[in-house]
Design a protein around this motif. Structure first.
Motif, PDB file in Angstrom:
ATOM      1  N   ILE A 180      -1.243  -1.607  -4.115  1.00  0.00           N
ATOM      2  CA  ILE A 180      -2.075  -1.676  -5.313  1.00  0.00           C
ATOM      3  C   ILE A 180      -1.232  -2.138  -6.500  1.00  0.00           C
ATOM      4  O   ILE A 180      -0.244  -1.489  -6.858  1.00  0.00           O
ATOM      5  N   VAL A 181      -1.604  -3.268  -7.069  1.00  0.00           N
ATOM      6  CA  VAL A 181      -0.899  -3.792  -8.234  1.00  0.00           C
ATOM      7  C   VAL A 181      -1.334  -3.039  -9.481  1.00  0.00           C
ATOM      8  O   VAL A 181      -2.526  -2.835  -9.716  1.00  0.00           O
ATOM      9  N   ILE A 182      -0.363  -2.614 -10.267  1.00  0.00           N
ATOM     10  CA  ILE A 182      -0.597  -1.942 -11.542  1.00  0.00           C
ATOM     11  C   ILE A 182      -0.196  -2.898 -12.656  1.00  0.00           C
ATOM     12  O   ILE A 182       0.954  -3.335 -12.727  1.00  0.00           O
ATOM     13  N   THR A 183      -1.153  -3.252 -13.526  1.00  0.00           N
ATOM     14  CA  THR A 183      -0.870  -4.203 -14.601  1.00  0.00           C
ATOM     15  C   THR A 183      -0.636  -3.531 -15.941  1.00  0.00           C
ATOM     16  O   THR A 183      -0.376  -4.204 -16.937  1.00  0.00           O
ATOM     17  N   ALA A 184      -0.711  -2.200 -15.980  1.00  0.00           N
ATOM     18  CA  ALA A 184      -0.548  -1.463 -17.243  1.00  0.00           C
ATOM     19  C   ALA A 184       0.873  -1.606 -17.778  1.00  0.00           C
ATOM     20  O   ALA A 184       1.825  -1.770 -17.011  1.00  0.00           O
ATOM     21  N   PRO A 185       1.036  -1.532 -19.104  1.00  0.00           N
ATOM     22  CA  PRO A 185       2.392  -1.581 -19.672  1.00  0.00           C
ATOM     23  C   PRO A 185       3.223  -0.385 -19.228  1.00  0.00           C
ATOM     24  O   PRO A 185       2.688   0.643 -18.789  1.00  0.00           O
ATOM     25  N   ARG A 186       4.538  -0.516 -19.325  1.00  0.00           N
ATOM     26  CA  ARG A 186       5.463   0.473 -18.770  1.00  0.00           C
ATOM     27  C   ARG A 186       5.169   1.930 -19.147  1.00  0.00           C
ATOM     28  O   ARG A 186       5.242   2.802 -18.283  1.00  0.00           O
ATOM     29  N   PRO A 187       4.832   2.235 -20.423  1.00  0.00           N
ATOM     30  CA  PRO A 187       4.600   3.646 -20.745  1.00  0.00           C
ATOM     31  C   PRO A 187       3.463   4.281 -19.944  1.00  0.00           C
ATOM     32  O   PRO A 187       3.433   5.497 -19.766  1.00  0.00           O
ATOM     33  N   TYR A 188       2.529   3.467 -19.477  1.00  0.00           N
ATOM     34  CA  TYR A 188       1.393   3.976 -18.713  1.00  0.00           C
ATOM     35  C   TYR A 188       1.581   3.774 -17.205  1.00  0.00           C
ATOM     36  O   TYR A 188       1.054   4.535 -16.391  1.00  0.00           O
ATOM     37  N   ALA A 189       2.310   2.721 -16.843  1.00  0.00           N
ATOM     38  CA  ALA A 189       2.436   2.348 -15.430  1.00  0.00           C
ATOM     39  C   ALA A 189       3.045   3.461 -14.581  1.00  0.00           C
ATOM     40  O   ALA A 189       2.651   3.669 -13.434  1.00  0.00           O
ATOM     41  N   GLY A 190       4.010   4.186 -15.145  1.00  0.00           N
ATOM     42  CA  GLY A 190       4.659   5.256 -14.383  1.00  0.00           C
ATOM     43  C   GLY A 190       3.681   6.346 -13.983  1.00  0.00           C
ATOM     44  O   GLY A 190       3.699   6.826 -12.843  1.00  0.00           O
ATOM     45  N   ARG A 191       2.804   6.733 -14.913  1.00  0.00           N
ATOM     46  CA  ARG A 191       1.831   7.786 -14.600  1.00  0.00           C
ATOM     47  C   ARG A 191       0.814   7.320 -13.572  1.00  0.00           C
ATOM     48  O   ARG A 191       0.437   8.069 -12.667  1.00  0.00           O
ATOM     49  N   LEU A 192       0.360   6.072 -13.696  1.00  0.00           N
ATOM     50  CA  LEU A 192      -0.602   5.546 -12.727  1.00  0.00           C
ATOM     51  C   LEU A 192       0.046   5.389 -11.356  1.00  0.00           C
ATOM     52  O   LEU A 192      -0.565   5.702 -10.327  1.00  0.00           O
ATOM     53  N   ALA A 193       1.298   4.917 -11.319  1.00  0.00           N
ATOM     54  CA  ALA A 193       2.006   4.768 -10.047  1.00  0.00           C
ATOM     55  C   ALA A 193       2.162   6.107  -9.340  1.00  0.00           C
ATOM     56  O   ALA A 193       1.972   6.210  -8.124  1.00  0.00           O
ATOM     57  N   THR A 194       2.494   7.154 -10.102  1.00  0.00           N
ATOM     58  CA  THR A 194       2.643   8.489  -9.513  1.00  0.00           C
ATOM     59  C   THR A 194       1.337   8.959  -8.886  1.00  0.00           C
ATOM     60  O   THR A 194       1.326   9.499  -7.762  1.00  0.00           O
ATOM     61  N   ALA A 195       0.228   8.747  -9.584  1.00  0.00           N
ATOM     62  CA  ALA A 195      -1.076   9.155  -9.051  1.00  0.00           C
ATOM     63  C   ALA A 195      -1.407   8.411  -7.760  1.00  0.00           C
ATOM     64  O   ALA A 195      -1.969   8.983  -6.816  1.00  0.00           O
ATOM     65  N   ILE A 196      -1.043   7.141  -7.687  1.00  0.00           N
ATOM     66  CA  ILE A 196      -1.290   6.346  -6.477  1.00  0.00           C
ATOM     67  C   ILE A 196      -0.409   6.829  -5.330  1.00  0.00           C
ATOM     68  O   ILE A 196      -0.867   6.981  -4.187  1.00  0.00           O
ATOM     69  N   ILE A 197       0.851   7.100  -5.605  1.00  0.00           N
ATOM     70  CA  ILE A 197       1.773   7.588  -4.578  1.00  0.00           C
ATOM     71  C   ILE A 197       1.285   8.905  -3.992  1.00  0.00           C
ATOM     72  O   ILE A 197       1.341   9.119  -2.773  1.00  0.00           O
ATOM     73  N   LEU A 198       0.778   9.789  -4.846  1.00  0.00           N
ATOM     74  CA  LEU A 198       0.298  11.089  -4.367  1.00  0.00           C
ATOM     75  C   LEU A 198      -0.911  10.964  -3.447  1.00  0.00           C
ATOM     76  O   LEU A 198      -1.202  11.881  -2.675  1.00  0.00           O
ATOM     77  N   GLN A 199      -1.595   9.820  -3.519  1.00  0.00           N
ATOM     78  CA  GLN A 199      -2.717   9.569  -2.614  1.00  0.00           C
ATOM     79  C   GLN A 199      -2.308   8.680  -1.435  1.00  0.00           C
ATOM     80  O   GLN A 199      -3.161   8.205  -0.687  1.00  0.00           O
ATOM     81  N   GLY A 200      -0.993   8.464  -1.283  1.00  0.00           N
ATOM     82  CA  GLY A 200      -0.488   7.722  -0.135  1.00  0.00           C
ATOM     83  C   GLY A 200      -0.365   6.230  -0.333  1.00  0.00           C
ATOM     84  O   GLY A 200      -0.007   5.505   0.600  1.00  0.00           O
ATOM     85  N   GLY A 201      -0.672   5.728  -1.547  1.00  0.00           N
ATOM     86  CA  GLY A 201      -0.631   4.294  -1.790  1.00  0.00           C
ATOM     87  C   GLY A 201       0.762   3.772  -2.083  1.00  0.00           C
ATOM     88  O   GLY A 201       1.712   4.532  -2.286  1.00  0.00           O
ATOM     89  N   LEU A 202       0.861   2.452  -2.107  1.00  0.00           N
ATOM     90  CA  LEU A 202       2.122   1.762  -2.368  1.00  0.00           C
ATOM     91  C   LEU A 202       1.964   0.954  -3.657  1.00  0.00           C
ATOM     92  O   LEU A 202       1.514  -0.186  -3.628  1.00  0.00           O
ATOM     93  N   PRO A 203       2.287   1.540  -4.806  1.00  0.00           N
ATOM     94  CA  PRO A 203       2.093   0.831  -6.077  1.00  0.00           C
ATOM     95  C   PRO A 203       3.073  -0.329  -6.246  1.00  0.00           C
ATOM     96  O   PRO A 203       4.246  -0.223  -5.893  1.00  0.00           O
ATOM     97  N   ILE A 204       2.554  -1.415  -6.750  1.00  0.00           N
ATOM     98  CA  ILE A 204       3.367  -2.569  -7.131  1.00  0.00           C
ATOM     99  C   ILE A 204       3.272  -2.665  -8.649  1.00  0.00           C
ATOM    100  O   ILE A 204       2.238  -3.048  -9.195  1.00  0.00           O
TER     101      ILE A 204
END
Length: 287
Positions: A18-42
């Protein structure tokens, strides 16, 4: 809460890129939420928010906070920029409590942790939600409001902030909107690998959290390529509406857009077996 002892293969976003296009201050939180659901954030921020050169207009407003009835924050970045400038000017943060404060979703918690009282957190986590709540206040047309806004560079300005300002003025408020930080598009050359993954169909979904991110990505890759290979997920109906206006078919829109947890839950539900037969042209709107 995700059971941390579950095998990744048992999680709903297992093996989903899953590609995350959010700026860095937000991208980390969204990536963590995706990882916790088993996804592979890009992580592929298409926009960046940066400090703005000192502005006499902003400085004067912060030095005379008592002249405003309200301060309306529409993003965490706006909050951070104002706090930074207050500190640089040696203005105590508690002076913000001279005003009524509006904030959206979890941004209110950021202010409260700093000892700043938040008076209005709309049920609808959006600038339009703030307008709806302010409209219920008696004699709101006698009030003055300060609105920290971004200065958009290198791409078309999304209409969300201009519309917010226009709606506030429609209520009769005296509005001072002041640029407090810069939002600009990042260069496509930074993402040669990620863009090639999208073109080769190696990405399952793209998660957009704002209109600016969409506009910036579409300057890097065309909409037909995105829709051919990727599920399009949007963080709330406003972003989804603008995605459609920019030529994208939207597959997922989260109704719970007060946090990234709700957004990722909607993406996870889309990829669950029960959603497998849902036609692509019909957006899935999930809690």
């Amino acid at each position: 809460m995700t059971d941390l002892l579950l095998s990744t293969a048992q999680l709903p976003l297992h093996n989903k890129r899953i590609v995350i296009t959010a700026p860095r201050p937000y991208a980390g939180r969204l990536a963590t939420a995706i990882i916790l659901q088993g996804g592979l954030p890009i992580v592929m921020p298409t926009i960046e928010t940066c400090a703005l050169d000192p502005s006499p207009t902003l400085d004067q407003a912060l030095q005379h906070l008592k002249d405003f009835s309200w301060v309306a924050f529409t993003s965490r970045t706006g909050i951070q920029a104002v706090i930074l400038r207050l500190q640089q000017l040696d203005i105590p943060l508690f002076l913000l409590n001279q005003c009524h404060i509006c904030a959206i979703g979890q941004d209110a918690e950021r202010l409260q942790k700093l000892g700043i009282r938040v008076d209005l957190v709309p049920d609808e986590s959006s600038p339009s939600g703030i307008v709806k709540e302010l409209a219920q206040i008696p004699e709101i047309d006698t009030h003055r409001i300060l609105v920290p806004i971004p200065q958009v560079e290198g791409m078309p300005e999304p209409d969300i902030v201009p519309k917010f300002i226009a709606d506030l003025k429609q209520l009769g408020l005296a509005v001072l909107s002041v640029p407090t930080y810069v939002t600009h598009r990042l260069d496509a050359t930074d993402y040669a690998v990620e863009l090639e993954q999208i073109r080769q169909g190696q990405v399952d979904a793209i998660a957009f959290s704002s209109t600016a991110e969409i506009s910036a990505l579409l300057q890097m890759v065309d909409s037909k390529t995105l829709m051919k290979h990727c599920v399009i997920a949007c963080f709330g109906p406003y972003t989804a509406g603008n995605a459609k206006a920019l030529g994208l078919s939207v597959d997922i829109v989260s109704k719970d857009f007060s946090s990234f947890t709700g957004f990722v839950k909607a993406i996870a539900q889309f990829f669950s077996p029960a959603s497998a037969d849902i036609p692509r042209q019909d957006p899935v709107i999930l809690p």
